[in-house]
Design an enzyme around this catalytic site. Structure first.
Site, mmCIF file in Angstrom:
data_model
loop_
_atom_site.group_PDB
_atom_site.id
_atom_site.type_symbol
_atom_site.label_atom_id
_atom_site.label_comp_id
_atom_site.label_asym_id
_atom_site.label_seq_id
_atom_site.Cartn_x
_atom_site.Cartn_y
_atom_site.Cartn_z
ATOM 1 N N ASP A 293 -28.189 9.241 2.224
ATOM 2 C CA ASP A 293 -29.356 8.696 1.544
ATOM 3 C C ASP A 293 -30.610 8.937 2.390
ATOM 4 O O ASP A 293 -30.934 10.079 2.694
ATOM 5 C CB ASP A 293 -29.087 7.215 1.244
ATOM 6 C CG ASP A 293 -30.139 6.555 0.379
ATOM 7 O OD1 ASP A 293 -30.058 6.690 -0.854
ATOM 8 O OD2 ASP A 293 -31.048 5.917 0.936
ATOM 9 N N ARG A 294 -31.346 7.882 2.786
ATOM 10 C CA ARG A 294 -32.553 8.095 3.593
ATOM 11 C C ARG A 294 -32.218 8.821 4.886
ATOM 12 O O ARG A 294 -32.985 9.670 5.358
ATOM 13 C CB ARG A 294 -33.247 6.767 3.926
ATOM 14 C CG ARG A 294 -33.488 5.831 2.772
ATOM 15 C CD ARG A 294 -34.137 6.488 1.587
ATOM 16 N NE ARG A 294 -35.518 6.883 1.853
ATOM 17 C CZ ARG A 294 -36.240 7.616 0.996
ATOM 18 N NH1 ARG A 294 -35.711 8.043 -0.134
ATOM 19 N NH2 ARG A 294 -37.495 7.930 1.281
ATOM 20 N N ARG B 249 -32.182 12.427 4.367
ATOM 21 C CA ARG B 249 -33.527 13.031 4.290
ATOM 22 C C ARG B 249 -34.105 13.212 5.697
ATOM 23 O O ARG B 249 -34.788 14.216 5.976
ATOM 24 C CB ARG B 249 -34.419 12.197 3.388
ATOM 25 C CG ARG B 249 -33.836 12.086 1.986
ATOM 26 C CD ARG B 249 -34.710 11.434 0.945
ATOM 27 N NE ARG B 249 -33.892 11.174 -0.237
ATOM 28 C CZ ARG B 249 -33.496 12.096 -1.118
ATOM 29 N NH1 ARG B 249 -33.877 13.361 -0.965
ATOM 30 N NH2 ARG B 249 -32.743 11.775 -2.160
ATOM 31 N N HIS C 119 -36.463 2.910 -8.374
ATOM 32 C CA HIS C 119 -36.926 2.302 -7.119
ATOM 33 C C HIS C 119 -37.865 3.228 -6.352
ATOM 34 O O HIS C 119 -38.715 2.760 -5.605
ATOM 35 C CB HIS C 119 -35.722 1.916 -6.249
ATOM 36 C CG HIS C 119 -34.887 3.075 -5.814
ATOM 37 N ND1 HIS C 119 -34.128 3.826 -6.695
ATOM 38 C CD2 HIS C 119 -34.692 3.631 -4.579
ATOM 39 C CE1 HIS C 119 -33.505 4.782 -6.030
ATOM 40 N NE2 HIS C 119 -33.832 4.692 -4.763
ATOM 41 N N TRP C 120 -37.725 4.549 -6.538
ATOM 42 C CA TRP C 120 -38.642 5.472 -5.877
ATOM 43 C C TRP C 120 -40.082 5.188 -6.302
ATOM 44 O O TRP C 120 -41.008 5.352 -5.510
ATOM 45 C CB TRP C 120 -38.285 6.921 -6.220
ATOM 46 C CG TRP C 120 -37.190 7.505 -5.378
ATOM 47 C CD1 TRP C 120 -36.119 6.868 -4.839
ATOM 48 C CD2 TRP C 120 -37.067 8.879 -4.994
ATOM 49 N NE1 TRP C 120 -35.330 7.757 -4.153
ATOM 50 C CE2 TRP C 120 -35.873 8.990 -4.234
ATOM 51 C CE3 TRP C 120 -37.811 10.017 -5.250
ATOM 52 C CZ2 TRP C 120 -35.448 10.212 -3.708
ATOM 53 C CZ3 TRP C 120 -37.383 11.240 -4.725
ATOM 54 C CH2 TRP C 120 -36.216 11.326 -3.958
ATOM 55 N N TYR D 243 -40.537 4.895 1.687
ATOM 56 C CA TYR D 243 -40.614 5.533 0.370
ATOM 57 C C TYR D 243 -42.028 6.020 0.057
ATOM 58 O O TYR D 243 -42.203 7.057 -0.605
ATOM 59 C CB TYR D 243 -40.118 4.572 -0.707
ATOM 60 C CG TYR D 243 -38.610 4.517 -0.788
ATOM 61 C CD1 TYR D 243 -37.907 5.301 -1.694
ATOM 62 C CD2 TYR D 243 -37.878 3.684 0.054
ATOM 63 C CE1 TYR D 243 -36.527 5.257 -1.762
ATOM 64 C CE2 TYR D 243 -36.501 3.636 -0.004
ATOM 65 C CZ TYR D 243 -35.823 4.423 -0.910
ATOM 66 O OH TYR D 243 -34.444 4.384 -0.961
ATOM 67 N N HIS E 43 -22.549 6.398 -5.123
ATOM 68 C CA HIS E 43 -23.515 6.829 -4.116
ATOM 69 C C HIS E 43 -23.071 6.571 -2.681
ATOM 70 O O HIS E 43 -23.402 7.341 -1.775
ATOM 71 C CB HIS E 43 -24.836 6.096 -4.389
ATOM 72 C CG HIS E 43 -25.913 6.357 -3.405
ATOM 73 N ND1 HIS E 43 -26.418 7.625 -3.162
ATOM 74 C CD2 HIS E 43 -26.616 5.511 -2.593
ATOM 75 C CE1 HIS E 43 -27.384 7.540 -2.257
ATOM 76 N NE2 HIS E 43 -27.510 6.280 -1.891
#
Length: 293
Positions: free
Chosen positions: A106-107, A110, A151-152, A213, A274
């Site tokens: 997830d984050r 990235r 949520h983004w 975000y 996820h």
């Protein structure tokens, strides 16, 4: 604190922030990076097994867990993936590892992507779990994406709107995200959930995660556009895993998309949604062991 069996917790100053996490095992260095709204505790089901073959460093990203949560700046550079990746490169260097492998979810995935681009001399191999590149996801955004990833667009709203709403009941928010994105209700132990909630009850953590975000929708895209225009891609071997019942695998041709951003891509789906390391620990562990082996 840590819930990883056999691991020693640490808080290491890197530049102007302290990065928390846990370290265990012996062998080649392997950095594990968590996603939202979690902490390094999300690796609890597989990190001890990885530690049989690797020196595993499971870290809390800045703004999350027990790591520092500096105030954001107007450009969101404080929480850019470039800054967060530099934190982790600095952490690993302080721990004695100038070259290492990394897996991010997830984050954290990235941050891993940005680390591979900014520090190709440091990352030997990388794995990204259940994401498509941020640049591609925004570039191809449609109603289905906006619905699944609402949520983004919520978290990037100007402060203090998302902070106040989430802060009114952080435990509800965390549990609802696990339920919404996961497909395996029994995957999350109460010990792990308690740790996520403990950390997310801190208003500074909520603010920092929103800043994360906001950066993704602004300065991170500037950095991504620069790389795309320059033809820069991930050069090290890249493993891509995704949940067979999750949005990413259903929405994207995951391997084909990543081949636009990396030169050496392999991967496959694992069961569940996820949260791969908790929903499909055996399959995720086997894939990471084979790839990093």
């Amino acid at each position: 604190m840590t819930i990883l069996n056999g691991f020693l917790p640490f808080r290491q100053r890197v530049g102007g922030v302290k990065i928390a996490g846990a370290i265990g095992g012996s062998g080649p260095p392997l950095l594990l990076l968590h996603g939202y709204p979690q902490t390094h505790a999300m690796w609890h089901a597989i990190a001890p097994s990885l530690a049989a073959s690797f020196t595993v460093v499971a870290a809390d990203l800045r703004g999350y867990g027990d790591s520092d949560k500096p105030a954001d700046d107007a450009e969101h550079a404080t929480y850019s993936k470039r800054t967060m990746a530099a934190d982790m490169v600095g952490l690993m260097e302080q721990l004695g590892f100038t070259r290492f492998a990394v897996a991010g979810h997830d984050r954290g995935a990235r941050v891993t992507h940005r680390m591979c681009l900014d520090h190709p001399d440091r990352v030997t191999r990388a794995a990204v779990l259940d994401i498509a590149p941020t640049h591609h996801m925004y570039r191809t955004a449609d109603r289905a994406f906006a619905t699944a990833y609402y949520h983004w667009f919520f978290l990037i709203q100007p402060a203090p709107l998302p902070e106040r709403l989430i802060g009114s009941d952080p435990e509800f928010w965390v549990r609802s995200k696990l339920a919404h994105w996961g497909r395996t209700p029994t995957a999350f132990t109460e010990q792990a959930i308690a740790e996520y909630v403990r950390c997310f009850r801190d208003p500074a953590a909520i603010a920092a995660s929103c800043a994360d975000y906001r950066a993704a929708a602004s300065i991170d895209l500037v950095h991504d556009d620069e790389d795309v225009r320059a033809g820069r891609k991930v050069l090290c071997p890249l493993l891509v895993l995704w949940g067979s019942a999750g949005f990413v695998g259903k929405r994207y041709d995951v391997l084909q998309v990543w081949r636009e951003y990396a030169v050496d891509v392999q991967g496959h789906s694992v069961p569940g949604g996820h949260f791969l390391p908790e929903e499909a620990p055996a399959e995720t562990l086997a894939a990471l062991q084979q790839f990093f082996g």
